[in-house]
Write a protein that holds these residues in place. Structure first.
Motif, PDB file in Angstrom:
ATOM      1  N   GLN A 156       0.813  -1.218   0.000  1.00 11.39           N
ATOM      2  CA  GLN A 156       0.000   0.000   0.000  1.00 11.39           C
ATOM      3  C   GLN A 156       0.844   1.264   0.000  1.00 11.39           C
ATOM      4  OE1 GLN A 156      -2.955  -1.861   3.113  1.00 11.39           O
ATOM      5  NE2 GLN A 156      -3.687   0.131   2.415  1.00 11.39           N
ATOM      6  N   LEU A 157       2.155   1.120  -0.001  1.00 11.42           N
ATOM      7  CA  LEU A 157       3.066   2.258   0.052  1.00 11.42           C
ATOM      8  C   LEU A 157       4.012   2.239  -1.132  1.00 11.42           C
ATOM      9  CD1 LEU A 157       4.041   1.913   3.803  1.00 11.42           C
ATOM     10  CD2 LEU A 157       2.431   3.582   2.839  1.00 11.42           C
ATOM     11  N   ARG A 158       4.247   3.415  -1.694  1.00  7.11           N
ATOM     12  CA  ARG A 158       5.245   3.537  -2.759  1.00  7.11           C
ATOM     13  C   ARG A 158       6.025   4.826  -2.562  1.00  7.11           C
ATOM     14  NH1 ARG A 158       2.476   1.765  -8.467  1.00  7.11           N
ATOM     15  NH2 ARG A 158       1.752  -0.286  -7.771  1.00  7.11           N
ATOM     16  N   LEU A 159       7.308   4.707  -2.711  1.00  2.81           N
ATOM     17  CA  LEU A 159       8.156   5.876  -2.750  1.00  2.81           C
ATOM     18  C   LEU A 159       8.064   6.384  -4.183  1.00  2.81           C
ATOM     19  CD1 LEU A 159       9.597   3.446  -0.928  1.00  2.81           C
ATOM     20  CD2 LEU A 159      11.066   5.358  -0.368  1.00  2.81           C
ATOM     21  N   VAL A 160       7.802   7.663  -4.356  1.00  5.54           N
ATOM     22  CA  VAL A 160       7.554   8.207  -5.693  1.00  5.54           C
ATOM     23  C   VAL A 160       8.560   9.315  -5.993  1.00  5.54           C
ATOM     24  CG1 VAL A 160       5.845   9.174  -7.282  1.00  5.54           C
ATOM     25  CG2 VAL A 160       5.085   7.751  -5.351  1.00  5.54           C
ATOM     26  N   TYR A 161       9.359   9.085  -7.021  1.00  2.00           N
ATOM     27  CA  TYR A 161      10.263  10.112  -7.517  1.00  2.00           C
ATOM     28  C   TYR A 161       9.433  11.015  -8.421  1.00  2.00           C
ATOM     29  CZ  TYR A 161      14.138  12.300  -9.965  1.00  2.00           C
ATOM     30  OH  TYR A 161      15.005  13.213 -10.507  1.00  2.00           O
ATOM     31  N   VAL A 162       9.436  12.309  -8.124  1.00  2.00           N
ATOM     32  CA  VAL A 162       8.616  13.260  -8.869  1.00  2.00           C
ATOM     33  C   VAL A 162       9.469  14.432  -9.349  1.00  2.00           C
ATOM     34  CG1 VAL A 162       6.524  12.703  -7.531  1.00  2.00           C
ATOM     35  CG2 VAL A 162       7.972  14.607  -6.807  1.00  2.00           C
ATOM     36  N   ARG A 163       8.881  15.190 -10.236  1.00  2.00           N
ATOM     37  CA  ARG A 163       9.393  16.516 -10.583  1.00  2.00           C
ATOM     38  C   ARG A 163       8.426  17.486  -9.917  1.00  2.00           C
ATOM     39  NH1 ARG A 163      11.363  13.630 -14.733  1.00  2.00           N
ATOM     40  NH2 ARG A 163      13.442  14.078 -15.409  1.00  2.00           N
ATOM     41  N   ALA A 164       8.946  18.302  -9.025  1.00  2.00           N
ATOM     42  CA  ALA A 164       8.109  19.194  -8.226  1.00  2.00           C
ATOM     43  C   ALA A 164       8.282  20.638  -8.667  1.00  2.00           C
ATOM     44  CB  ALA A 164       8.464  19.058  -6.755  1.00  2.00           C
TER      45      ALA A 164
ATOM     46  N   ALA B 120      12.839  -3.146  -8.227  1.00  2.00           N
ATOM     47  CA  ALA B 120      13.481  -1.935  -7.712  1.00  2.00           C
ATOM     48  C   ALA B 120      14.817  -2.232  -7.061  1.00  2.00           C
ATOM     49  CB  ALA B 120      12.555  -1.231  -6.730  1.00  2.00           C
ATOM     50  N   THR B 121      14.932  -3.380  -6.386  1.00  2.00           N
ATOM     51  CA  THR B 121      16.197  -3.691  -5.724  1.00  2.00           C
ATOM     52  C   THR B 121      17.307  -3.987  -6.725  1.00  2.00           C
ATOM     53  OG1 THR B 121      15.580  -6.013  -5.438  1.00  2.00           O
ATOM     54  CG2 THR B 121      15.101  -4.519  -3.614  1.00  2.00           C
TER      55      THR B 121
ATOM     56  N   GLU C  42       8.478  -4.421  -3.343  1.00  2.00           N
ATOM     57  CA  GLU C  42       7.860  -5.401  -4.240  1.00  2.00           C
ATOM     58  C   GLU C  42       8.057  -5.115  -5.719  1.00  2.00           C
ATOM     59  OE1 GLU C  42       3.790  -5.564  -2.995  1.00  2.00           O
ATOM     60  OE2 GLU C  42       4.303  -6.542  -1.108  1.00  2.00           O
ATOM     61  N   GLY C  43       8.442  -3.894  -6.088  1.00  2.00           N
ATOM     62  CA  GLY C  43       8.594  -3.614  -7.500  1.00  2.00           C
ATOM     63  C   GLY C  43       8.910  -2.175  -7.825  1.00  2.00           C
ATOM     64  N   LEU C  44       8.937  -1.903  -9.124  1.00  2.00           N
ATOM     65  CA  LEU C  44       9.241  -0.602  -9.693  1.00  2.00           C
ATOM     66  C   LEU C  44       8.206  -0.331 -10.774  1.00  2.00           C
ATOM     67  CD1 LEU C  44      11.411   1.732 -10.069  1.00  2.00           C
ATOM     68  CD2 LEU C  44      12.500   0.207 -11.723  1.00  2.00           C
ATOM     69  N   TRP C  45       7.671   0.888 -10.815  1.00  2.00           N
ATOM     70  CA  TRP C  45       6.622   1.239 -11.772  1.00  2.00           C
ATOM     71  C   TRP C  45       6.924   2.567 -12.443  1.00  2.00           C
ATOM     72  CZ3 TRP C  45       5.957  -0.659  -6.911  1.00  2.00           C
ATOM     73  CH2 TRP C  45       5.326  -1.899  -6.800  1.00  2.00           C
ATOM     74  N   GLU C  46       6.456   2.697 -13.670  1.00  2.00           N
ATOM     75  CA  GLU C  46       6.515   3.985 -14.356  1.00  2.00           C
ATOM     76  C   GLU C  46       5.472   4.884 -13.726  1.00  2.00           C
ATOM     77  OE1 GLU C  46       5.895   3.314 -18.497  1.00  2.00           O
ATOM     78  OE2 GLU C  46       7.693   2.094 -18.705  1.00  2.00           O
ATOM     79  N   GLY C  47       5.812   6.130 -13.452  1.00  2.00           N
ATOM     80  CA  GLY C  47       4.865   7.042 -12.821  1.00  2.00           C
ATOM     81  C   GLY C  47       4.498   6.559 -11.431  1.00  2.00           C
ATOM     82  N   ALA C  48       3.325   6.986 -10.946  1.00  2.00           N
ATOM     83  CA  ALA C  48       2.898   6.613  -9.598  1.00  2.00           C
ATOM     84  C   ALA C  48       2.186   5.269  -9.582  1.00  2.00           C
ATOM     85  CB  ALA C  48       2.000   7.688  -9.010  1.00  2.00           C
TER      86      ALA C  48
END
Length: 134
Positions: free
Chosen positions: A40-48, A114-115, A100-106
């Protein structure tokens, strides 16, 4: 001595400071320790879009995906309120990840492990295991 060191929660607490990645990582592991499922949690790299910066800046936030679906909530060290993603037009997701994984966008297409692809995340997970978070 590294350009961008991702601190474990204990490292950040010990320093009494951190950058956006450190705060996001600390939130992730704190919520996991409280029983929130990692899925239920994802770290999200964004452009802010930051008021003091002219161009979008790299930034990291934590997204909480409620059970049963729905809009994720964004936990951001720059904005004190927890807001739904739809109320954060200042953030453009680039990729997201968790243990658990890596995704494009959110919430986009799966992009692998991801590891395997993010060595700073792999290092933080190893430190978190040694510190008793996982």
């Amino acid at each position: 001595g590294r350009h961008d060191h991702w601190a474990s929660p204990f490292e950040a607490l010990g320093k009494g400071a951190g950058d956006c990645e450190d705060f996001t990582i600390a939130k992730f592991f704190s919520l996991v320790a409280m029983g929130v499922p990692q899925a239920q949690l994802r770290l999200v790299y964004v452009r802010a879009l930051l008021p003091q910066a002219g161009a979008p800046q790299p930034h990291m936030v934590l997204a909480y995906y409620p059970p049963g679906g729905g809009e994720p909530l964004i936990l951001d060290n720059l904005v004190p309120e927890i807001r739904p993603a739809g109320q954060r037009p200042d953030l453009t997701p680039v990729f997201s990840f968790n243990a658990e994984g890596l995704w494009e966008g959110a919430a986009g297409r799966a992009a692998g492990d991801a590891t395997a692809r993010l060595s700073p995340w792999r290092e933080v997970l190893d430190k978190a295991r040694r510190e008793g978070f996982l």
